[in-house]
Write a protein that holds these residues in place. Structure first.
Motif, PDB file in Angstrom:
ATOM      1  N   TRP A  38       2.193  -3.361   8.234  1.00 37.61           N
ATOM      2  CA  TRP A  38       1.014  -3.727   7.524  1.00 37.61           C
ATOM      3  C   TRP A  38       1.114  -3.359   6.009  1.00 37.61           C
ATOM      4  N   ALA A  80       6.353  11.735  24.429  1.00 34.72           N
ATOM      5  CA  ALA A  80       5.164  11.987  23.279  1.00 34.72           C
ATOM      6  C   ALA A  80       6.125  11.545  22.042  1.00 34.72           C
ATOM      7  N   LEU A  85       3.453  -6.162  14.531  1.00 34.47           N
ATOM      8  CA  LEU A  85       2.770  -6.492  15.790  1.00 34.47           C
ATOM      9  C   LEU A  85       3.495  -6.855  16.878  1.00 34.47           C
ATOM     10  N   VAL A 118       6.002   4.606  17.316  1.00 32.83           N
ATOM     11  CA  VAL A 118       5.342   3.390  17.264  1.00 32.83           C
ATOM     12  C   VAL A 118       4.699   3.107  15.623  1.00 32.83           C
ATOM     13  N   TYR A 119       4.283   4.362  15.201  1.00 28.77           N
ATOM     14  CA  TYR A 119       3.314   4.034  14.041  1.00 28.77           C
ATOM     15  C   TYR A 119       4.339   3.849  12.651  1.00 28.77           C
ATOM     16  N   SER A 156       5.236  -3.387  17.911  1.00 25.12           N
ATOM     17  CA  SER A 156       4.424  -2.203  18.507  1.00 25.12           C
ATOM     18  C   SER A 156       3.793  -2.818  19.984  1.00 25.12           C
ATOM     19  N   SER A 157       3.577  -4.291  19.787  1.00 30.93           N
ATOM     20  CA  SER A 157       3.085  -4.455  21.335  1.00 30.93           C
ATOM     21  C   SER A 157       4.050  -4.551  22.433  1.00 30.93           C
ATOM     22  N   ILE A 172       4.479  -0.834  23.273  1.00 31.19           N
ATOM     23  CA  ILE A 172       3.545  -0.095  23.991  1.00 31.19           C
ATOM     24  C   ILE A 172       3.521  -0.607  25.431  1.00 31.19           C
ATOM     25  N   SER A 206       6.216   7.859  21.819  1.00 30.46           N
ATOM     26  CA  SER A 206       4.902   7.123  21.539  1.00 30.46           C
ATOM     27  C   SER A 206       4.517   7.224  20.350  1.00 30.46           C
ATOM     28  N   ILE A 207       4.816   8.438  19.356  1.00 34.56           N
ATOM     29  CA  ILE A 207       4.287   8.405  18.128  1.00 34.56           C
ATOM     30  C   ILE A 207       5.062   7.577  17.041  1.00 34.56           C
ATOM     31  N   TYR A 242       0.842  -1.015   0.123  1.00 38.42           N
ATOM     32  CA  TYR A 242       0.076  -0.077  -0.081  1.00 38.42           C
ATOM     33  C   TYR A 242       1.004   1.340  -0.133  1.00 38.42           C
ATOM     34  N   ALA A 291       4.440  -0.133  12.983  1.00 33.28           N
ATOM     35  CA  ALA A 291       3.498  -0.655  12.685  1.00 33.28           C
ATOM     36  C   ALA A 291       2.778  -0.523  11.258  1.00 33.28           C
ATOM     37  N   LEU A 292       2.938   0.876  10.806  1.00 35.82           N
ATOM     38  CA  LEU A 292       2.515   0.985   9.388  1.00 35.82           C
ATOM     39  C   LEU A 292       3.405   0.244   8.481  1.00 35.82           C
TER      40      LEU A 292
END
Lengths: 351, 164
Positions: free
Chosen positions: A141, A127, A153, A133-134, A156-157, A160, A130-131, A77, A137-138
Protein backbone atom coordinates in the motif's frame (compact mmCIF):
# COMPACT_ATOMS: atom_id res chain seq x y z
CA UNK A 1 16.49 -22.99 42.20
CA UNK A 2 17.50 -19.39 42.63
CA UNK A 3 18.79 -17.90 39.41
CA UNK A 4 21.18 -15.01 39.55
CA UNK A 5 19.49 -12.28 37.51
CA UNK A 6 22.72 -10.94 35.99
CA UNK A 7 23.91 -14.36 34.86
CA UNK A 8 20.43 -14.94 33.44
CA UNK A 9 20.50 -11.69 31.47
CA UNK A 10 24.05 -12.28 30.26
CA UNK A 11 23.40 -15.85 29.14
CA UNK A 12 20.12 -14.89 27.48
CA UNK A 13 21.83 -12.10 25.57
CA UNK A 14 24.55 -14.49 24.40
CA UNK A 15 21.89 -16.99 23.33
CA UNK A 16 19.99 -14.33 21.38
CA UNK A 17 23.12 -13.11 19.61
CA UNK A 18 24.35 -16.61 18.76
CA UNK A 19 20.96 -17.73 17.45
CA UNK A 20 20.43 -14.56 15.41
CA UNK A 21 23.88 -14.73 13.83
CA UNK A 22 23.48 -18.45 13.09
CA UNK A 23 20.03 -17.88 11.63
CA UNK A 24 21.26 -15.12 9.34
CA UNK A 25 24.16 -17.28 8.21
CA UNK A 26 21.70 -20.11 7.55
CA UNK A 27 19.55 -17.70 5.58
CA UNK A 28 22.52 -16.74 3.41
CA UNK A 29 23.48 -20.34 2.78
CA UNK A 30 19.88 -21.44 2.18
CA UNK A 31 19.88 -19.00 -0.73
CA UNK A 32 23.01 -20.69 -2.05
CA UNK A 33 21.50 -24.14 -1.49
CA UNK A 34 18.42 -23.10 -3.41
CA UNK A 35 20.40 -21.68 -6.33
CA UNK A 36 22.62 -24.75 -6.48
CA UNK A 37 19.77 -27.24 -6.26
CA UNK A 38 17.49 -25.45 -8.69
CA UNK A 39 20.50 -25.28 -10.97
CA UNK A 40 20.98 -29.03 -10.82
CA UNK A 41 17.25 -29.63 -11.33
CA UNK A 42 17.41 -27.48 -14.46
CA UNK A 43 20.56 -29.25 -15.63
CA UNK A 44 23.06 -26.43 -15.05
CA UNK A 45 25.69 -25.70 -12.42
CA UNK A 46 24.34 -22.83 -10.37
CA UNK A 47 26.82 -20.39 -8.78
CA UNK A 48 30.29 -21.93 -8.92
CA UNK A 49 32.77 -19.11 -9.46
CA UNK A 50 33.15 -17.35 -6.11
CA UNK A 51 35.26 -19.47 -3.80
CA UNK A 52 35.35 -23.28 -3.87
CA UNK A 53 32.00 -24.62 -5.19
CA UNK A 54 30.67 -21.06 -5.04
CA UNK A 55 30.69 -21.18 -1.24
CA UNK A 56 31.56 -17.51 -0.86
CA UNK A 57 28.68 -16.43 -3.10
CA UNK A 58 26.28 -15.53 -0.20
CA UNK A 59 28.88 -13.22 1.39
CA UNK A 60 29.48 -11.41 -1.88
CA UNK A 61 25.74 -11.17 -2.49
CA UNK A 62 25.30 -9.62 0.93
CA UNK A 63 28.06 -7.12 0.23
CA UNK A 64 26.47 -6.26 -3.11
CA UNK A 65 23.10 -5.58 -1.49
CA UNK A 66 24.76 -3.37 1.13
CA UNK A 67 26.56 -1.31 -1.49
CA UNK A 68 23.61 -0.85 -3.83
CA UNK A 69 22.05 2.57 -4.14
CA UNK A 70 19.05 3.13 -1.93
CA UNK A 71 16.26 4.54 -4.09
CA UNK A 72 13.20 5.98 -2.38
CA UNK A 73 10.47 6.91 -4.85
CA UNK A 74 8.89 10.33 -4.28
CA UNK A 75 5.29 9.26 -3.96
CA UNK A 76 5.66 6.59 -1.28
CA UNK A 77 4.15 7.06 2.16
CA UNK A 78 7.49 7.12 3.93
CA UNK A 79 6.75 6.06 7.55
CA UNK A 80 5.01 2.86 6.48
CA UNK A 81 7.36 2.33 3.54
CA UNK A 82 10.21 2.07 6.06
CA UNK A 83 8.21 0.23 8.71
CA UNK A 84 7.01 -2.57 6.41
CA UNK A 85 10.31 -4.42 5.82
CA UNK A 86 11.13 -4.03 9.51
CA UNK A 87 7.86 -5.76 10.46
CA UNK A 88 8.48 -8.54 7.96
CA UNK A 89 12.02 -9.29 9.07
CA UNK A 90 11.24 -8.70 12.76
CA UNK A 91 8.45 -11.26 12.78
CA UNK A 92 10.53 -13.75 10.81
CA UNK A 93 13.40 -13.46 13.29
CA UNK A 94 11.17 -13.34 16.37
CA UNK A 95 9.59 -16.73 15.84
CA UNK A 96 12.93 -18.54 16.08
CA UNK A 97 13.07 -17.54 19.77
CA UNK A 98 10.39 -20.11 20.63
CA UNK A 99 12.11 -23.02 18.92
CA UNK A 100 13.87 -25.59 21.13
CA UNK A 101 16.93 -26.94 19.32
CA UNK A 102 17.93 -29.65 21.72
CA UNK A 103 17.19 -31.43 25.00
CA UNK A 104 16.34 -29.67 28.22
CA UNK A 105 19.83 -28.94 29.54
CA UNK A 106 20.22 -26.06 31.97
CA UNK A 107 23.41 -24.34 32.98
CA UNK A 108 23.27 -21.88 35.90
CA UNK A 109 19.49 -22.19 35.67
CA UNK A 110 19.34 -21.11 32.05
CA UNK A 111 18.22 -23.41 29.24
CA UNK A 112 20.99 -23.81 26.72
CA UNK A 113 19.11 -24.90 23.63
CA UNK A 114 16.14 -22.55 23.58
CA UNK A 115 15.83 -18.80 23.92
CA UNK A 116 12.54 -18.85 25.78
CA UNK A 117 10.51 -21.82 26.89
CA UNK A 118 6.89 -20.65 26.86
CA UNK A 119 3.81 -22.61 27.93
CA UNK A 120 1.94 -21.56 24.81
CA UNK A 121 4.87 -21.61 22.40
CA UNK A 122 2.82 -22.97 19.52
CA UNK A 123 0.17 -20.25 19.90
CA UNK A 124 2.84 -17.57 20.06
CA UNK A 125 4.29 -18.88 16.79
CA UNK A 126 0.85 -18.60 15.18
CA UNK A 127 0.40 -15.11 16.63
CA UNK A 128 3.75 -13.92 15.25
CA UNK A 129 2.83 -15.39 11.89
CA UNK A 130 -0.45 -13.50 11.84
CA UNK A 131 1.30 -10.21 12.66
CA UNK A 132 3.78 -10.78 9.82
CA UNK A 133 1.01 -10.15 7.27
CA UNK A 134 1.24 -6.43 7.97
CA UNK A 135 4.73 -6.32 6.52
CA UNK A 136 3.54 -7.34 3.07
CA UNK A 137 0.19 -5.54 3.24
CA UNK A 138 1.70 -2.21 4.30
CA UNK A 139 4.63 -2.42 1.89
CA UNK A 140 2.27 -2.80 -1.06
CA UNK A 141 0.00 0.00 0.00
CA UNK A 142 2.68 2.48 0.98
CA UNK A 143 4.59 1.98 -2.29
CA UNK A 144 1.75 3.81 -4.05
CA UNK A 145 2.06 1.56 -7.08
CA UNK A 146 -0.63 -0.59 -8.65
CA UNK A 147 1.54 -3.67 -9.07
CA UNK A 148 2.68 -3.44 -5.47
CA UNK A 149 -0.86 -3.00 -4.20
CA UNK A 150 -2.15 -5.96 -6.21
CA UNK A 151 0.76 -8.08 -5.04
CA UNK A 152 0.16 -7.11 -1.44
CA UNK A 153 -3.56 -7.84 -1.70
CA UNK A 154 -2.84 -11.25 -3.17
CA UNK A 155 -0.22 -11.97 -0.53
CA UNK A 156 -2.34 -10.96 2.42
CA UNK A 157 -5.50 -12.69 1.23
CA UNK A 158 -3.46 -15.81 0.60
CA UNK A 159 -1.90 -15.68 4.05
CA UNK A 160 -5.22 -15.11 5.84
CA UNK A 161 -6.91 -17.91 3.91
CA UNK A 162 -4.22 -20.46 4.52
CA UNK A 163 -3.70 -19.44 8.14
CA UNK A 164 -6.99 -21.17 8.98
CA UNK A 165 -5.97 -24.49 7.47
CA UNK A 166 -2.56 -24.14 9.07
CA UNK A 167 -3.96 -23.50 12.55
CA UNK A 168 -6.50 -26.31 12.23
CA UNK A 169 -3.90 -28.80 11.06
CA UNK A 170 -1.95 -28.29 14.29
CA UNK A 171 -4.93 -29.15 16.51
CA UNK A 172 -4.43 -32.90 16.01
CA UNK A 173 -0.87 -32.63 17.29
CA UNK A 174 -1.96 -30.56 20.28
CA UNK A 175 -4.72 -33.09 21.05
CA UNK A 176 -2.20 -35.91 21.10
CA UNK A 177 0.34 -34.17 23.31
CA UNK A 178 -2.22 -32.20 25.38
CA UNK A 179 0.03 -29.17 25.50
CA UNK A 180 0.97 -26.07 23.53
CA UNK A 181 4.49 -26.24 24.87
CA UNK A 182 6.90 -27.32 22.14
CA UNK A 183 9.07 -29.32 24.56
CA UNK A 184 6.06 -31.38 25.67
CA UNK A 185 5.08 -31.99 22.06
CA UNK A 186 8.56 -33.36 21.37
CA UNK A 187 8.60 -35.37 24.61
CA UNK A 188 5.46 -37.25 23.54
CA UNK A 189 7.19 -38.22 20.30
CA UNK A 190 10.52 -39.35 21.72
CA UNK A 191 9.50 -42.59 23.41
CA UNK A 192 9.73 -45.19 20.63
CA UNK A 193 12.05 -43.73 18.03
CA UNK A 194 10.48 -42.81 14.74
CA UNK A 195 7.43 -45.01 15.42
CA UNK A 196 6.17 -42.51 17.98
CA UNK A 197 6.66 -39.45 15.79
CA UNK A 198 3.43 -37.68 15.05
CA UNK A 199 3.92 -38.33 11.36
CA UNK A 200 3.99 -42.14 11.78
CA UNK A 201 2.74 -43.28 15.18
CA UNK A 202 0.50 -40.30 15.81
CA UNK A 203 -1.34 -40.83 12.50
CA UNK A 204 -0.94 -37.13 11.75
CA UNK A 205 0.35 -37.51 8.20
CA UNK A 206 -2.77 -35.85 6.79
CA UNK A 207 -2.20 -32.97 9.19
CA UNK A 208 1.42 -32.86 8.12
CA UNK A 209 0.55 -32.49 4.45
CA UNK A 210 -2.00 -29.80 5.24
CA UNK A 211 0.54 -28.01 7.41
CA UNK A 212 3.32 -28.11 4.87
CA UNK A 213 1.04 -26.95 2.03
CA UNK A 214 -0.40 -24.11 4.09
CA UNK A 215 3.07 -23.18 5.30
CA UNK A 216 4.36 -22.93 1.72
CA UNK A 217 1.47 -20.61 0.98
CA UNK A 218 2.21 -18.55 4.11
CA UNK A 219 5.82 -18.15 3.15
CA UNK A 220 4.80 -17.23 -0.39
CA UNK A 221 6.98 -19.97 -1.84
CA UNK A 222 6.44 -21.78 -5.13
CA UNK A 223 3.92 -23.08 -6.15
CA UNK A 224 2.13 -20.40 -4.14
CA UNK A 225 4.34 -17.47 -5.14
CA UNK A 226 1.62 -15.51 -6.92
CA UNK A 227 2.21 -12.35 -4.85
CA UNK A 228 5.49 -11.87 -6.68
CA UNK A 229 4.64 -13.49 -10.00
CA UNK A 230 7.13 -11.72 -12.28
CA UNK A 231 5.13 -12.18 -15.46
CA UNK A 232 2.05 -10.55 -14.02
CA UNK A 233 3.13 -8.19 -11.26
CA UNK A 234 6.76 -7.18 -11.90
CA UNK A 235 7.91 -8.19 -8.41
CA UNK A 236 4.72 -7.84 -6.40
CA UNK A 237 4.74 -6.00 -3.10
CA UNK A 238 8.48 -5.27 -3.08
CA UNK A 239 8.65 -3.75 -6.57
CA UNK A 240 9.62 -0.31 -5.24
CA UNK A 241 12.18 -1.52 -2.73
CA UNK A 242 15.89 -1.44 -3.36
CA UNK A 243 19.15 -2.17 -1.56
CA UNK A 244 18.88 -3.17 2.12
CA UNK A 245 15.12 -2.70 2.33
CA UNK A 246 14.70 -5.27 -0.43
CA UNK A 247 17.27 -7.47 1.29
CA UNK A 248 15.16 -7.38 4.45
CA UNK A 249 12.16 -8.83 2.61
CA UNK A 250 14.43 -11.37 1.02
CA UNK A 251 15.95 -12.42 4.35
CA UNK A 252 12.48 -12.53 5.91
CA UNK A 253 11.32 -15.03 3.28
CA UNK A 254 14.24 -17.36 3.84
CA UNK A 255 14.14 -17.01 7.64
CA UNK A 256 10.46 -17.91 7.38
CA UNK A 257 11.40 -21.04 5.43
CA UNK A 258 13.84 -22.08 8.13
CA UNK A 259 11.28 -21.49 10.87
CA UNK A 260 8.72 -23.56 9.00
CA UNK A 261 11.28 -26.34 8.68
CA UNK A 262 11.94 -26.16 12.43
CA UNK A 263 8.23 -26.21 13.32
CA UNK A 264 7.51 -29.14 10.99
CA UNK A 265 10.43 -31.00 12.56
CA UNK A 266 9.24 -30.30 16.09
CA UNK A 267 5.58 -31.05 15.51
CA UNK A 268 5.65 -34.02 13.16
CA UNK A 269 9.13 -35.51 13.10
CA UNK A 270 10.10 -35.72 16.76
CA UNK A 271 12.26 -32.61 17.01
CA UNK A 272 15.74 -33.45 18.20
CA UNK A 273 14.91 -37.05 19.17
CA UNK A 274 16.80 -39.70 17.27
CA UNK A 275 14.83 -42.04 14.97
CA UNK A 276 16.29 -45.07 16.76
CA UNK A 277 15.84 -43.59 20.24
CA UNK A 278 15.41 -46.55 22.54
CA UNK A 279 16.73 -49.37 20.40
CA UNK A 280 20.34 -48.39 20.72
CA UNK A 281 21.92 -48.35 24.19
CA UNK A 282 22.75 -44.79 25.32
CA UNK A 283 26.35 -43.94 24.70
CA UNK A 284 28.67 -41.01 25.37
CA UNK A 285 28.35 -38.32 27.99
CA UNK A 286 25.95 -35.40 28.19
CA UNK A 287 27.96 -33.40 25.68
CA UNK A 288 27.97 -36.09 23.01
CA UNK A 289 24.30 -36.81 23.52
CA UNK A 290 23.28 -33.19 23.15
CA UNK A 291 25.49 -32.89 20.08
CA UNK A 292 23.70 -35.91 18.60
CA UNK A 293 20.35 -34.27 19.38
CA UNK A 294 21.41 -31.10 17.58
CA UNK A 295 22.68 -33.24 14.71
CA UNK A 296 19.30 -34.93 14.27
CA UNK A 297 17.51 -31.59 14.48
CA UNK A 298 19.73 -30.07 11.80
CA UNK A 299 19.35 -33.12 9.54
CA UNK A 300 15.57 -32.90 9.73
CA UNK A 301 15.46 -29.15 9.14
CA UNK A 302 17.83 -29.57 6.22
CA UNK A 303 15.48 -32.16 4.77
CA UNK A 304 12.64 -29.64 4.86
CA UNK A 305 14.76 -26.94 3.25
CA UNK A 306 15.62 -29.43 0.52
CA UNK A 307 11.92 -30.19 0.11
CA UNK A 308 11.18 -26.47 -0.28
CA UNK A 309 13.65 -26.18 -3.13
CA UNK A 310 12.61 -29.47 -4.69
CA UNK A 311 8.97 -28.39 -4.79
CA UNK A 312 9.96 -25.05 -6.26
CA UNK A 313 11.93 -26.76 -8.98
CA UNK A 314 9.11 -29.16 -9.78
CA UNK A 315 5.66 -27.63 -9.52
CA UNK A 316 4.27 -24.84 -11.70
CA UNK A 317 2.58 -21.83 -10.15
CA UNK A 318 -1.12 -22.05 -9.29
CA UNK A 319 -3.73 -19.65 -10.62
CA UNK A 320 -5.38 -17.32 -8.10
CA UNK A 321 -8.82 -18.98 -8.19
CA UNK A 322 -7.22 -22.43 -7.94
CA UNK A 323 -5.33 -21.21 -4.91
CA UNK A 324 -8.45 -19.98 -3.14
CA UNK A 325 -10.50 -23.07 -4.07
CA UNK A 326 -7.75 -25.35 -2.87
CA UNK A 327 -7.38 -23.53 0.44
CA UNK A 328 -11.02 -23.10 1.36
CA UNK A 329 -12.74 -26.05 -0.30
CA UNK A 330 -10.12 -28.73 0.13
CA UNK A 331 -7.57 -28.02 2.87
CA UNK A 332 -10.00 -26.54 5.41
CA UNK A 333 -12.58 -29.40 5.36
CA UNK A 334 -9.84 -32.03 5.39
CA UNK A 335 -8.21 -30.31 8.37
CA UNK A 336 -11.55 -30.30 10.22
CA UNK A 337 -12.09 -33.99 9.40
CA UNK A 338 -8.62 -34.69 10.72
CA UNK A 339 -9.50 -33.01 14.02
CA UNK A 340 -12.69 -35.07 14.33
CA UNK A 341 -10.87 -38.28 13.43
CA UNK A 342 -8.01 -37.65 15.85
CA UNK A 343 -10.37 -36.79 18.70
CA UNK A 344 -12.42 -39.97 18.11
CA UNK A 345 -9.29 -42.09 18.00
CA UNK A 346 -7.89 -40.54 21.17
CA UNK A 347 -11.23 -40.87 22.97
CA UNK A 348 -11.55 -44.56 21.99
CA UNK A 349 -7.99 -45.27 23.04
CA UNK A 350 -8.45 -43.57 26.39
CA UNK A 351 -11.29 -45.91 27.36
CA UNK B 1 9.69 -6.14 36.68
CA UNK B 2 6.02 -6.90 36.14
CA UNK B 3 5.06 -3.44 37.31
CA UNK B 4 7.54 -1.81 34.91
CA UNK B 5 6.11 -3.82 32.03
CA UNK B 6 2.59 -2.94 33.12
CA UNK B 7 3.40 0.78 33.13
CA UNK B 8 5.13 0.59 29.73
CA UNK B 9 2.36 -1.31 27.99
CA UNK B 10 -0.47 0.45 29.79
CA UNK B 11 1.07 3.73 28.64
CA UNK B 12 1.48 2.39 25.13
CA UNK B 13 -2.15 1.31 25.13
CA UNK B 14 -3.43 4.73 26.17
CA UNK B 15 -1.07 6.49 23.77
CA UNK B 16 -2.26 4.28 20.93
CA UNK B 17 -5.89 4.96 21.77
CA UNK B 18 -5.30 8.73 21.82
CA UNK B 19 -3.32 8.53 18.59
CA UNK B 20 -6.22 6.63 17.05
CA UNK B 21 -8.50 9.58 17.77
CA UNK B 22 -6.12 12.31 16.66
CA UNK B 23 -4.72 10.76 13.48
CA UNK B 24 -6.21 12.14 10.30
CA UNK B 25 -5.18 9.34 7.99
CA UNK B 26 -7.39 6.21 8.31
CA UNK B 27 -4.50 3.80 7.87
CA UNK B 28 -2.57 5.40 10.74
CA UNK B 29 -5.68 5.16 12.88
CA UNK B 30 -6.02 1.47 12.03
CA UNK B 31 -2.38 0.87 12.91
CA UNK B 32 -2.83 2.65 16.25
CA UNK B 33 -5.73 0.29 16.94
CA UNK B 34 -3.38 -2.63 16.32
CA UNK B 35 -0.96 -1.15 18.86
CA UNK B 36 -3.81 -0.84 21.38
CA UNK B 37 -4.88 -4.44 20.87
CA UNK B 38 -1.38 -5.86 21.04
CA UNK B 39 -0.54 -3.98 24.22
CA UNK B 40 -3.84 -5.20 25.70
CA UNK B 41 -2.58 -8.71 24.94
CA UNK B 42 0.57 -7.99 26.93
CA UNK B 43 -1.56 -6.76 29.83
CA UNK B 44 -3.55 -10.02 29.73
CA UNK B 45 -0.28 -11.90 29.79
CA UNK B 46 0.87 -9.94 32.84
CA UNK B 47 -2.35 -10.91 34.60
CA UNK B 48 -1.58 -14.55 33.85
CA UNK B 49 -4.17 -15.15 31.11
CA UNK B 50 -1.77 -16.60 28.57
CA UNK B 51 -4.30 -18.19 26.23
CA UNK B 52 -6.38 -15.03 26.14
CA UNK B 53 -3.28 -13.02 25.26
CA UNK B 54 -2.37 -15.29 22.35
CA UNK B 55 -5.97 -15.39 21.13
CA UNK B 56 -6.15 -11.60 21.33
CA UNK B 57 -3.14 -11.26 19.04
CA UNK B 58 -4.21 -14.01 16.63
CA UNK B 59 -7.86 -12.97 16.34
CA UNK B 60 -7.90 -9.21 16.85
CA UNK B 61 -4.48 -7.93 15.80
CA UNK B 62 -3.92 -10.65 13.24
CA UNK B 63 -7.25 -11.33 11.58
CA UNK B 64 -9.80 -8.60 12.22
CA UNK B 65 -7.42 -5.67 11.87
CA UNK B 66 -6.01 -7.12 8.65
CA UNK B 67 -9.53 -6.89 7.24
CA UNK B 68 -9.78 -3.28 8.46
CA UNK B 69 -6.54 -2.30 6.76
CA UNK B 70 -7.61 -4.24 3.68
CA UNK B 71 -10.80 -2.23 3.35
CA UNK B 72 -8.94 1.04 3.88
CA UNK B 73 -6.39 0.05 1.23
CA UNK B 74 -9.02 -1.01 -1.29
CA UNK B 75 -11.09 2.13 -0.84
CA UNK B 76 -7.83 4.06 -0.97
CA UNK B 77 -9.26 6.37 1.64
CA UNK B 78 -7.28 9.58 1.86
CA UNK B 79 -6.67 12.11 4.55
CA UNK B 80 -9.79 13.17 6.41
CA UNK B 81 -10.76 16.83 6.71
CA UNK B 82 -11.11 18.13 10.21
CA UNK B 83 -14.39 19.88 10.99
CA UNK B 84 -15.19 21.92 14.05
CA UNK B 85 -17.71 19.38 15.27
CA UNK B 86 -21.32 19.95 16.06
CA UNK B 87 -22.56 21.93 19.04
CA UNK B 88 -24.44 18.91 20.33
CA UNK B 89 -21.19 17.00 20.62
CA UNK B 90 -19.70 19.68 22.85
CA UNK B 91 -22.83 20.28 24.89
CA UNK B 92 -23.94 16.69 25.45
CA UNK B 93 -21.06 14.48 24.41
CA UNK B 94 -18.26 15.67 26.65
CA UNK B 95 -20.33 15.91 29.88
CA UNK B 96 -22.00 12.60 28.99
CA UNK B 97 -18.66 10.85 28.54
CA UNK B 98 -17.35 12.38 31.75
CA UNK B 99 -20.46 11.28 33.66
CA UNK B 100 -20.22 7.72 32.29
CA UNK B 101 -16.53 7.54 33.20
CA UNK B 102 -17.19 8.86 36.72
CA UNK B 103 -20.03 6.38 37.25
CA UNK B 104 -17.93 3.43 36.12
CA UNK B 105 -15.03 4.49 38.35
CA UNK B 106 -17.40 4.89 41.31
CA UNK B 107 -18.98 1.46 40.76
CA UNK B 108 -15.68 -0.34 40.34
CA UNK B 109 -14.15 1.34 43.38
CA UNK B 110 -17.09 0.70 45.64
CA UNK B 111 -17.56 -2.96 44.60
CA UNK B 112 -13.92 -3.90 44.29
CA UNK B 113 -14.03 -6.12 47.37
CA UNK B 114 -16.86 -8.22 45.95
CA UNK B 115 -15.47 -8.56 42.44
CA UNK B 116 -12.97 -11.30 41.73
CA UNK B 117 -9.42 -10.03 41.58
CA UNK B 118 -6.34 -10.80 39.57
CA UNK B 119 -3.04 -9.30 40.57
CA UNK B 120 -0.11 -8.66 38.34
CA UNK B 121 2.29 -11.49 37.84
CA UNK B 122 1.21 -14.25 40.22
CA UNK B 123 -1.97 -15.72 38.77
CA UNK B 124 -1.55 -18.15 35.92
CA UNK B 125 -4.56 -19.68 34.16
CA UNK B 126 -3.41 -22.51 31.95
CA UNK B 127 -5.18 -23.39 28.74
CA UNK B 128 -6.55 -26.58 30.25
CA UNK B 129 -8.07 -24.64 33.19
CA UNK B 130 -9.72 -22.32 30.74
CA UNK B 131 -11.09 -25.12 28.57
CA UNK B 132 -12.39 -26.96 31.63
CA UNK B 133 -14.46 -23.91 32.57
CA UNK B 134 -15.50 -23.23 28.98
CA UNK B 135 -16.46 -26.74 27.92
CA UNK B 136 -17.83 -28.12 31.20
CA UNK B 137 -19.03 -25.48 33.64
CA UNK B 138 -20.20 -22.94 31.08
CA UNK B 139 -21.03 -25.31 28.22
CA UNK B 140 -24.55 -24.02 27.55
CA UNK B 141 -23.62 -20.31 27.27
CA UNK B 142 -20.68 -21.28 25.11
CA UNK B 143 -22.82 -23.29 22.70
CA UNK B 144 -25.49 -20.59 22.59
CA UNK B 145 -22.81 -18.04 21.69
CA UNK B 146 -21.49 -20.26 18.93
CA UNK B 147 -25.02 -20.62 17.50
CA UNK B 148 -25.28 -16.85 17.54
CA UNK B 149 -22.03 -16.54 15.62
CA UNK B 150 -23.20 -19.19 13.16
CA UNK B 151 -26.37 -17.20 12.52
CA UNK B 152 -24.28 -14.09 11.92
CA UNK B 153 -22.06 -16.00 9.46
CA UNK B 154 -25.10 -17.27 7.56
CA UNK B 155 -26.52 -13.75 7.50
CA UNK B 156 -23.28 -12.42 6.05
CA UNK B 157 -23.32 -15.10 3.35
CA UNK B 158 -26.91 -14.27 2.43
CA UNK B 159 -26.17 -10.54 2.27
CA UNK B 160 -23.02 -11.00 0.21
CA UNK B 161 -24.54 -13.47 -2.26
CA UNK B 162 -25.11 -12.27 -5.79
CA UNK B 163 -28.71 -12.24 -6.98
CA UNK B 164 -29.34 -14.62 -9.86
Amino acid sequence: MEVNIWIFILLSLIKVIVVTVLLLMCVAYTVLLERKLVGRIQNRWGPSRVGPFGLLQPLVDGLKLFLKEEIDPEVVYRPLFILAPIISLGCALLSISMIPFGPDITWHGVQLFQISDVNIGLLILLAIGSIGVYGTALSGWSSNNKYSLLGALRASSQVISYELALGLSLVGVVLRSQSFRLRDIVAVQSTHGFLSWNFFGGFQFIAFFIYITAAYAEAGRAPFDLPEAETELVAGYHTEYSSMKFAMFFMAEYAHMITIGCIATLLFFGGWSSPFANWLPPFGGVVLQSLMAIFWFIVKVFFFLFLFVWVRGTLPRLRYDQLMNFGWRFLMPVAILNIVGTSLWLALRAQ
Amino acid sequence: MHLVLFIIFGGLCVAGALNLLFQRHPINAALSLIVVMSSLAVLYLLLGAEFLAAAQVIVYSGAIMVLFTFVIMLLNAGREDRTHGSKAAYLVGIPGAAALFATLVYIFLSYRTQLGGASIGNYLVTTSDLSRVLFRDLLLPFEVTSVLILVAVLGAVVLARKEH
